[in-house]
Write a protein that holds these residues in place. Structure first.
Motif, short mmCIF file in Angstrom:
data_model
loop_
_atom_site.label_atom_id
_atom_site.label_comp_id
_atom_site.label_asym_id
_atom_site.label_seq_id
_atom_site.Cartn_x
_atom_site.Cartn_y
_atom_site.Cartn_z
N GLU A 105 -62.13 9.80 -53.93
CA GLU A 105 -62.58 8.62 -54.68
C GLU A 105 -62.99 9.00 -56.09
O GLU A 105 -62.64 8.31 -57.06
N TYR A 106 -63.70 10.10 -56.20
CA TYR A 106 -64.19 10.53 -57.52
C TYR A 106 -63.03 10.90 -58.44
O TYR A 106 -62.96 10.42 -59.58
N ILE A 107 -62.12 11.74 -57.98
CA ILE A 107 -61.06 12.19 -58.88
C ILE A 107 -60.03 11.10 -59.15
O ILE A 107 -59.37 11.13 -60.19
N CYS A 108 -59.91 10.14 -58.25
CA CYS A 108 -58.99 9.02 -58.50
C CYS A 108 -59.51 8.09 -59.60
O CYS A 108 -58.75 7.34 -60.19
N ASN A 109 -60.81 8.15 -59.85
CA ASN A 109 -61.39 7.31 -60.90
C ASN A 109 -61.38 7.97 -62.27
O ASN A 109 -61.82 7.38 -63.25
N LEU A 110 -60.86 9.20 -62.34
CA LEU A 110 -60.72 9.87 -63.63
C LEU A 110 -59.35 9.54 -64.22
O LEU A 110 -58.33 9.60 -63.52
N GLN A 111 -59.32 9.21 -65.47
CA GLN A 111 -58.07 8.81 -66.11
C GLN A 111 -57.36 9.98 -66.80
O GLN A 111 -56.20 9.90 -67.14
N GLN A 112 -58.06 11.09 -67.00
CA GLN A 112 -57.52 12.22 -67.74
C GLN A 112 -56.71 13.15 -66.84
O GLN A 112 -56.84 13.11 -65.62
N PRO A 113 -55.89 14.02 -67.46
CA PRO A 113 -55.19 15.06 -66.68
C PRO A 113 -56.19 15.96 -65.97
O PRO A 113 -57.26 16.26 -66.51
N GLN A 114 -55.82 16.40 -64.78
CA GLN A 114 -56.73 17.21 -63.96
C GLN A 114 -56.01 18.42 -63.39
O GLN A 114 -54.79 18.40 -63.19
N THR A 115 -56.79 19.44 -63.09
CA THR A 115 -56.29 20.60 -62.34
C THR A 115 -57.13 20.74 -61.08
O THR A 115 -58.35 20.76 -61.15
#
Length: 221
Positions: A105-115
């Motif tokens: 849930e947390y990382i799905c709400n981030l709009q930026q590129p992620q690793t």
């Protein structure tokens, strides 16, 4: 014993996960009952005769056994256990808390590129399949790069925690230089992530921090 204490049954694939959960929930009025079975993941990974159905039946048996221990909820800390579990096959009323869902849930709400970093290659497929399904169900788009830190997971399995954390820290520090949002996908990686986070003052997402708020809310601690 305080009869008002909630009881949480915790299913782990490795003994090292107990310490994380105990420490994170130490300030709450809750009794933790731990169940550990490293053999299941060993068989899933190495035993070609051990089928998906065998694995599903074993996890079902474990969950139903824990449910009979008079717990208020069951926490599953292994992402592979979660991927194997067929919830619709269970005949229990005890709530199941999956460690990866608050994290998703947390990382799905981030709009930026992620690793997202892993140390155990065997957990990548199941975790990413569940993450992508979660994102699809919640109409979220992801821009994610996967980084598997090679030749490290055996260290933690052999109890060489300091060496394990050191190898993770090296990669985390390198990833920091790329300016992406970083997260670690496994509970065993949390200590190294927190150490690097403290030294660099840069946030590193981990499944333990997101989990605790979910447990507290669900059990009304």
């Amino acid at each position: 014993m305080d009869l008002k204490k909630k009881k949480l049954g915790c299913l782990h694939a490795h003994y090292s996960n107990i310490e994380y959960i105990e420490k994170a929930l130490s300030s709450y009025e809750i009794e933790l009952i731990h169940f550990v079975d490293p053999a299941l993941m060993h068989r899933v990974t190495l035993d070609k005769t051990f089928s998906d159905t065998n694995a599903q039946n074993k996890v079902k048996e474990q969950i139903e056994w824990i449910a009979e221990s008079n717990v208020d909820a069951i926490l599953i800390t292994c992402t592979n256990y979660i991927a194997i579990l067929q919830v619709e096959q269970l005949s229990i009323s005890v709530p199941i808390i999956k460690i990866d869902e608050p994290y998703f849930e947390y990382i799905c709400n981030l709009q930026q590129p992620q690793t997202i970093l892993f140390t155990n290659p065997a957990t990548v497929e199941g975790t990413m399949e569940r993450l992508n399904q979660y994102a699809y169900n919640h109409q979220k788009s992801l821009d994610i790069e996967i980084n598997v830190i090679s030749n490290t997971f055996d260290l933690i399995m052999r109890g060489q925690k300091e060496e394990y954390n050191r190898e993770i820290s090296k990669v985390l520090n390198k990833c920091m230089e790329e300016g992406k949002f970083i997260s670690v996908a496994q509970l065993s990686m949390v200590d190294a992530a927190k150490e690097v986070e403290y030294k660099t003052s840069s946030p590193i997402i981990n499944p333990l921090d997101t989990l605790i708020s979910s447990v507290v809310n669900q059990l009304k601690l």
